[in-house]
Design a protein around this motif. Sequence first.
Motif, short mmCIF file in Angstrom:
data_model
loop_
_atom_site.label_atom_id
_atom_site.label_comp_id
_atom_site.label_asym_id
_atom_site.label_seq_id
_atom_site.Cartn_x
_atom_site.Cartn_y
_atom_site.Cartn_z
N THR A 58 29.19 29.91 -16.12
CA THR A 58 29.85 30.20 -17.40
C THR A 58 30.99 29.22 -17.69
O THR A 58 31.73 29.40 -18.66
N ALA A 59 31.13 28.19 -16.85
CA ALA A 59 32.15 27.16 -17.06
C ALA A 59 31.54 25.94 -17.73
O ALA A 59 30.33 25.69 -17.64
N ASP A 60 32.38 25.15 -18.38
CA ASP A 60 31.94 23.90 -19.00
C ASP A 60 32.16 22.70 -18.08
O ASP A 60 31.52 21.66 -18.27
N GLY A 90 37.59 28.18 -26.61
CA GLY A 90 37.68 26.75 -26.33
C GLY A 90 36.86 26.42 -25.10
O GLY A 90 35.91 27.13 -24.75
N ARG A 91 37.24 25.36 -24.42
CA ARG A 91 36.48 24.88 -23.27
C ARG A 91 36.97 25.56 -21.98
O ARG A 91 38.15 25.86 -21.85
N LEU A 121 33.91 16.71 -20.26
CA LEU A 121 33.64 17.74 -21.27
C LEU A 121 32.92 17.16 -22.48
O LEU A 121 32.02 17.79 -23.05
N ASP A 122 33.31 15.94 -22.87
CA ASP A 122 32.69 15.31 -24.04
C ASP A 122 31.27 14.83 -23.77
O ASP A 122 30.43 14.83 -24.67
N ALA A 123 31.01 14.39 -22.53
CA ALA A 123 29.69 13.86 -22.18
C ALA A 123 29.24 14.47 -20.86
O ALA A 123 29.33 13.83 -19.81
N PRO A 124 28.78 15.72 -20.87
CA PRO A 124 28.42 16.40 -19.62
C PRO A 124 27.21 15.82 -18.91
O PRO A 124 27.07 15.99 -17.70
#
Length: 371
Positions: free
Chosen positions: A267-269, A195-196, A332-335
């Motif tokens: 490595t993070a979102d 996942g995120r 998360l949806d729009a980085p």
Amino acid sequence: MKIALVLPDLRGGGAERLSLTLAREFRAAGHTPCFIVMSEAGELLDDARTLGPVHALKATRVRAVIGALRTQLERIEIEALIANLWPLTVAAGLAVLRIPRARRPLVTLVEHNTLSRQYAGWGAKTRLMLRVSLAVGCRLADRRIAVSHGVASDIARLAFMSAGRFEVIHNPVPALLPDDAELARAEAIWGPRNGRRILSVGSFKRQKNQALLIAAFAQMRAPGDTLMLLGEGQLRLELGAVAREAGVAEAVLMPGFHSDPTPFYLTADLFVLSSDYEGFGNVIVEAMACGTPVVSTDCPSGPAEILKGGQLGRLVPVGDASALAQAMVAGLDAPGDPAPRRARAADFAPGRIAARYLETLFPPRHRAGRG
């Protein structure tokens, strides 16, 4: 020039990391740094020793620092002393008073936090001592530096001075390039990507309010999402209990302190800062340097300055778990484009910031006079 950086110790906090970065840049510019600490301890002690001598005052109380620091300064010849963190900043100014002027180093105090917030709950006696000592210490110092405009305004008000008498120099944040092995180690700590990945970096203390972040994560978590709290501190057990009560303990990782968190940003979102207050917010710049999207509480005094009022990251009210959760989902949806984040992070490059420090410590006229 010989420059001493004064700290309580060399634990892995923001002021300590700042001092090591400055020492590294001072050396690169041909100067000679050293460290003077109350206690010869901390995760960064070995790193500091690679940059210059570490002199321990062996003083457990700030009152004892004044005499011990004066004795140390009489043993070593330095041109400038950079004292970090109240009340050490005040002690440094008092310590040099009895040193003959011809041998007295220039004293620069650097404050890293909004002290009115940091000591708000310490009682009337401590708050009075804070104001009186700052009023004296700031006037004894030759130079005064604050790490953000908010900190400058706060310290100036407490010291009954004009904010114009403080130089604002943001913290230096080095851009590090981890190798494949370091990235692989970070991936292993994260575990399988189901996942995120949401990251927060900071000491486990009330100011950072990781409990708020855990509550927000519990509201917005989707299956497979992971929250990593990178750091260490006295609230570790309490935060573990908060995660269990929120029902997300299995998705909250606390792998301890890492001197270089860069592989984890990469490595993070999403990076999240949930603090109630900050002096600056180095970790925001570190995340931006890696291109990682940022969500932060709009706390005094650094995040809004770094993020240009929310243009480069999402700002939410302090203490609002629902608003934080919504901003995390949006981030998360729009980085967004990482290029402007990286460009902003370059404003805090160590070479630029160290040059500002040297210009403040040693203006051309003074440098010529000492030459």
